[in-house]
Scaffold this active site. Structure first.
Site, mmCIF file in Angstrom:
data_model
loop_
_atom_site.group_PDB
_atom_site.id
_atom_site.type_symbol
_atom_site.label_atom_id
_atom_site.label_comp_id
_atom_site.label_asym_id
_atom_site.label_seq_id
_atom_site.Cartn_x
_atom_site.Cartn_y
_atom_site.Cartn_z
ATOM 1 N N ILE A 12 0.815 -1.170 -0.009
ATOM 2 C CA ILE A 12 0.076 0.032 -0.017
ATOM 3 C C ILE A 12 0.823 1.158 -0.066
ATOM 4 C CG2 ILE A 12 -2.026 1.225 0.980
ATOM 5 C CD1 ILE A 12 -2.669 -1.683 2.423
ATOM 6 N N ALA A 83 5.115 -1.770 8.428
ATOM 7 C CA ALA A 83 4.620 -2.716 9.531
ATOM 8 C C ALA A 83 4.736 -4.192 9.208
ATOM 9 C CB ALA A 83 2.881 -2.562 9.592
ATOM 10 N N THR A 125 -5.999 -0.344 10.827
ATOM 11 C CA THR A 125 -6.543 -1.513 10.115
ATOM 12 C C THR A 125 -8.095 -1.693 10.513
ATOM 13 O OG1 THR A 125 -6.688 -4.144 9.734
ATOM 14 C CG2 THR A 125 -5.194 -3.039 11.419
ATOM 15 N N ASP A 126 -8.849 -2.182 9.612
ATOM 16 C CA ASP A 126 -10.531 -2.600 10.403
ATOM 17 C C ASP A 126 -10.196 -3.602 11.469
ATOM 18 O OD1 ASP A 126 -9.643 -4.786 8.766
ATOM 19 O OD2 ASP A 126 -11.686 -4.641 7.600
ATOM 20 N N GLU A 127 -9.154 -4.446 11.331
ATOM 21 C CA GLU A 127 -8.849 -5.652 12.146
ATOM 22 C C GLU A 127 -8.780 -5.264 13.620
ATOM 23 O OE1 GLU A 127 -6.486 -8.731 10.924
ATOM 24 O OE2 GLU A 127 -6.654 -7.969 8.740
ATOM 25 N N TYR A 153 -1.068 -9.785 15.288
ATOM 26 C CA TYR A 153 -1.099 -8.637 14.303
ATOM 27 C C TYR A 153 -1.992 -7.457 14.833
ATOM 28 C CZ TYR A 153 -2.086 -5.824 10.335
ATOM 29 O OH TYR A 153 -2.550 -4.693 9.442
ATOM 30 N N LYS A 157 -1.286 -3.665 16.098
ATOM 31 C CA LYS A 157 -2.050 -2.655 15.177
ATOM 32 C C LYS A 157 -2.959 -1.810 16.395
ATOM 33 C CE LYS A 157 -1.285 -1.330 11.558
ATOM 34 N NZ LYS A 157 -0.297 -0.499 10.880
ATOM 35 N N ASN A 183 -7.074 -4.595 1.527
ATOM 36 C CA ASN A 183 -6.934 -4.002 0.047
ATOM 37 C C ASN A 183 -6.670 -5.225 -0.963
ATOM 38 O OD1 ASN A 183 -5.284 -0.749 0.564
ATOM 39 N ND2 ASN A 183 -6.895 -1.612 1.779
ATOM 40 N N LYS A 192 -0.591 -12.960 0.256
ATOM 41 C CA LYS A 192 -1.818 -12.587 0.797
ATOM 42 C C LYS A 192 -2.967 -13.124 -0.180
ATOM 43 C CE LYS A 192 -0.382 -9.813 3.803
ATOM 44 N NZ LYS A 192 -0.190 -8.476 4.008
ATOM 45 N N ARG A 276 -7.293 -21.142 10.115
ATOM 46 C CA ARG A 276 -6.379 -20.338 10.837
ATOM 47 C C ARG A 276 -6.831 -20.158 12.161
ATOM 48 N NH1 ARG A 276 -6.122 -14.377 8.706
ATOM 49 N NH2 ARG A 276 -4.522 -15.009 7.331
HETATM 50 P P1 NAD Z 1 3.512 -4.858 3.405
HETATM 51 O O1 NAD Z 1 3.804 -5.973 4.416
HETATM 52 O O2 NAD Z 1 3.188 -5.052 1.841
HETATM 53 O O3 NAD Z 1 4.489 -3.605 3.591
HETATM 54 C C1 NAD Z 1 5.239 -3.188 4.657
HETATM 55 C C2 NAD Z 1 6.340 -2.483 4.360
HETATM 56 O O4 NAD Z 1 7.045 -1.930 5.559
HETATM 57 C C3 NAD Z 1 7.393 -3.433 3.462
HETATM 58 O O5 NAD Z 1 7.922 -2.565 2.737
HETATM 59 C C4 NAD Z 1 8.550 -3.664 4.873
HETATM 60 O O6 NAD Z 1 9.781 -3.931 4.246
HETATM 61 C C5 NAD Z 1 8.179 -2.208 5.626
HETATM 62 N N1 NAD Z 1 8.860 -2.452 7.016
HETATM 63 C C6 NAD Z 1 8.411 -3.452 7.688
HETATM 64 N N2 NAD Z 1 9.153 -3.120 8.987
HETATM 65 C C7 NAD Z 1 9.774 -2.218 9.006
HETATM 66 C C8 NAD Z 1 10.670 -1.437 9.805
HETATM 67 N N3 NAD Z 1 11.077 -1.890 11.062
HETATM 68 N N4 NAD Z 1 11.039 -0.282 9.126
HETATM 69 C C9 NAD Z 1 10.967 0.031 8.112
HETATM 70 N N5 NAD Z 1 9.968 -0.360 7.097
HETATM 71 C C10 NAD Z 1 9.715 -1.553 7.446
HETATM 72 O O7 NAD Z 1 2.134 -4.312 4.111
HETATM 73 P P2 NAD Z 1 0.956 -3.510 3.494
HETATM 74 O O8 NAD Z 1 -0.139 -4.554 2.941
HETATM 75 O O9 NAD Z 1 1.221 -2.552 2.410
HETATM 76 O O10 NAD Z 1 0.537 -2.660 4.642
HETATM 77 C C11 NAD Z 1 0.949 -1.433 4.786
HETATM 78 C C12 NAD Z 1 0.381 -0.674 5.978
HETATM 79 O O11 NAD Z 1 -1.222 -0.889 5.937
HETATM 80 C C13 NAD Z 1 0.235 -1.621 7.320
HETATM 81 O O12 NAD Z 1 0.407 -0.630 8.640
HETATM 82 C C14 NAD Z 1 -0.973 -2.493 7.591
HETATM 83 O O13 NAD Z 1 -1.273 -2.713 8.940
HETATM 84 C C15 NAD Z 1 -1.959 -1.428 7.158
HETATM 85 N N6 NAD Z 1 -3.286 -2.106 6.482
HETATM 86 C C16 NAD Z 1 -3.198 -3.128 5.475
HETATM 87 C C17 NAD Z 1 -4.096 -3.615 4.746
HETATM 88 C C18 NAD Z 1 -4.260 -4.978 3.882
HETATM 89 O O14 NAD Z 1 -5.271 -5.170 3.187
HETATM 90 N N7 NAD Z 1 -3.132 -4.942 3.182
HETATM 91 C C19 NAD Z 1 -5.498 -3.063 5.170
HETATM 92 C C20 NAD Z 1 -5.558 -2.044 6.274
HETATM 93 C C21 NAD Z 1 -4.418 -1.882 6.677
HETATM 94 P P1 TYD Z 2 -5.096 -12.262 4.005
HETATM 95 O O1 TYD Z 2 -4.895 -11.957 2.710
HETATM 96 O O2 TYD Z 2 -4.067 -12.963 4.735
HETATM 97 O O3 TYD Z 2 -5.659 -11.153 4.852
HETATM 98 P P2 TYD Z 2 -6.530 -11.035 6.468
HETATM 99 O O4 TYD Z 2 -6.195 -12.194 7.092
HETATM 100 O O5 TYD Z 2 -5.434 -9.800 6.928
HETATM 101 O O6 TYD Z 2 -7.703 -10.656 6.053
HETATM 102 O O7 TYD Z 2 -6.536 -13.376 4.237
HETATM 103 C C1 TYD Z 2 -7.592 -13.109 3.553
HETATM 104 C C2 TYD Z 2 -8.791 -13.870 3.948
HETATM 105 O O8 TYD Z 2 -8.185 -15.202 3.234
HETATM 106 C C3 TYD Z 2 -8.653 -14.572 5.414
HETATM 107 O O9 TYD Z 2 -9.876 -14.840 5.778
HETATM 108 C C4 TYD Z 2 -7.493 -15.767 5.409
HETATM 109 C C5 TYD Z 2 -7.998 -16.406 4.010
HETATM 110 N N1 TYD Z 2 -6.904 -17.071 3.322
HETATM 111 C C6 TYD Z 2 -7.123 -18.333 2.751
HETATM 112 O O10 TYD Z 2 -8.176 -18.995 3.087
HETATM 113 N N2 TYD Z 2 -6.107 -19.041 2.214
HETATM 114 C C7 TYD Z 2 -4.911 -18.409 2.113
HETATM 115 O O11 TYD Z 2 -3.829 -18.976 1.302
HETATM 116 C C8 TYD Z 2 -4.456 -17.253 2.705
HETATM 117 C C9 TYD Z 2 -3.271 -16.457 2.617
HETATM 118 C C10 TYD Z 2 -5.716 -16.559 3.168
#
Ligand code: NAD
Ligand code: TYD
Length: 341
Positions: A12, A83, A125-127, A153, A157, A183, A192, A276
């Site tokens: 993101i 993160a 996050t919504d989590e 996790y 957060k 996302n 993911k 999980r």
């Molecule tokens: P991601 O794991 O793809 O990216 C995280 C980035 O942070 C990586 O580039 C990693 O190298 C960097 N990082 C990790 N530890 C670090 C440290 N100690 N110092 C500097 N950099 C560091 O994660 P993402 O999916 O892009 O999520 C970004 C943010 O959005 C997170 O805070 C996550 O909690 C939040 N978020 C994610 C989602 C989702 O669906 N992915 C939804 C809501 C909120």
């Molecule tokens: P994930 O992408 O890990 O996001 P989050 O757990 O933060 O919501 O998982 C999305 C959903 O998909 C979650 O309910 C767990 C499920 N999941 C599977 O069923 N199989 C998989 O291999 C993964 C990675 C996730």
């Protein structure tokens, strides 16, 4: 404005850095990233040589390093994406989640206090709200829904969110928090669900579905998350929390079947695996506050966003195949060994 984007080599944060660099040539964007397994400089390649962009490798937990960076750069705004972000990894090893997701936030906010800042924005996050029952579609998460976490996790957060609010109240630090739903979109790391299904389906490999695949997530196209954060840092009010989501609830099985159908792959690839531990049942956001107060509107419905996302993965096989085969981790060495940052 000079904006620090931490975690900008991730999914993101990377999309956000692209948006900021291209949309605001008058702003300076600095990405700080530790390049953990989830960080990938290839994500930043399209903007790497832009005059308003700079990449710095470093860890948000390293107090001396962060202090020096803030002293030299004098940031106006900090947006913290950095993160550990994968729930399954947090179940295997919680410690690094507490370090980065809580202690790292403290280090960043201490630097903000010391050197002054217009806004510290925490990407949450919504989590943090826990989960909702599957049989109550009328229930949604609101900004005042109690914090109630399930995984290491989400607990990390939520802890960060509390600390951010404490720094606002105690020290008057100008902060905002956004809490977004799941996302999907370009540059999503293939551990993911959505990129994992796309990459494995293309390789005709089995698709692991946890439990019965009935868990529900509220999916938002990543660019819509980024435009929401952009609005919050420019127009949001200090001390406020904003929920972000687009009312796109889908069960995991629906998501997997949609992708398989669009790729023309067989549902026989689906393999049900052990659930999980502590698996949240359903997330669903009420984004009314950001819509009415800041005028945010998501551009993509899931049906359209997933097509765009699948096409992106088909057009950028190199990007995810370098991750699958591990090559992306050599990229920094290759690109930067003779190049001063
Ligand atoms: P991601 O794991 O793809 O990216 C995280 C980035 O942070 C990586 O580039 C990693 O190298 C960097 N990082 C990790 N530890 C670090 C440290 N100690 N110092 C500097 N950099 C560091 O994660 P993402 O999916 O892009 O999520 C970004 C943010 O959005 C997170 O805070 C996550 O909690 C939040 N978020 C994610 C989602 C989702 O669906 N992915 C939804 C809501 C909120
Ligand atoms: P994930 O992408 O890990 O996001 P989050 O757990 O933060 O919501 O998982 C999305 C959903 O998909 C979650 O309910 C767990 C499920 N999941 C599977 O069923 N199989 C998989 O291999 C993964 C990675 C996730």
């Amino acid at each position: 404005m000079k904006i620090l984007v931490t975690g900008g080599a991730g999914f993101i944060g990377g999309n956000f850095a692209h948006l900021m660099v291209n949309q605001y040539p008058e702003d300076d964007i600095v990405v700080l990233d530790a390049l953990t397994y989830a960080g990938n400089l290839e994500t930043l390649e399209p903007i790497m040589d832009k005059p308003n962009f700079k990449f710095v490798k470093g860890n948000i937990c390293d107090r001396d390093f962060v202090d020096e960076l803030f002293k030299n750069e004098k940031f106006d705004v900090v947006v913290n994406f950095a993160a550990e972000s994968h729930v399954d990894r947090s179940i295997e090893n919680p410690e690094i989640f507490l370090e980065t997701n809580i202690m790292g936030v403290q280090v960043l906010m201490d630097a903000c206090r010391k050197y002054g800042i217009q806004r510290y924005h925490q990407v949450s996050t919504d989590e943090v709200y826990g989960d909702l029952p599957l049989d109550r579609p009328d229930l949604l998460f609101h900004e005042d829904t109690p914090i109630h976490t399930s995984s290491p996790y989400s607990a990390s957060k939520a802890s960060a969110d509390l600390l951010v609010m404490a720094y606002h109240r105690t020290y008057g630090l100008p902060v905002t928090i956004s809490r977004c739903s799941n996302n999907y979109g370009p540059y999503h790391f293939p551990e993911k669900l959505i990129p994992l299904v796309i990459s494995r389906a293309l390789a005709e490999e089995s698709i692991p579905v946890y439990g019965e695949g009935a868990n529900v997530r509220d999916w938002l196209y990543v660019r819509d998350h980024c435009t929401a954060i952009d609005l919050i840092i420019r127009k949001g009010k200090d001390g406020e929390v904003y929920n972000i989501g687009g009312h796109n609830e889908k069960s995991n099985l629906e998501v997997v079947k949609t992708i398989l159908k669009q790729l023309g792959k067989s549902e026989d690839l689906i393999t049900y695996v052990k659930d999980r531990p502590g698996h949240d049942l359903r997330y669903a956001m009420d984004p009314e506050k950001i819509e009415t107060e800041l005028g945010w509107e998501p551009e993509y419905r899931f049906e359209e966003g997933i097509k765009v996302t699948i096409q992106w993965y088909l057009d950028h096989k190199d990007w995810w195949q370098h991750i699958v085969n591990g090559e992306y981790q050599d990229y920094y060495e290759k690109m930067y060994k003779n190049r001063e940052l």
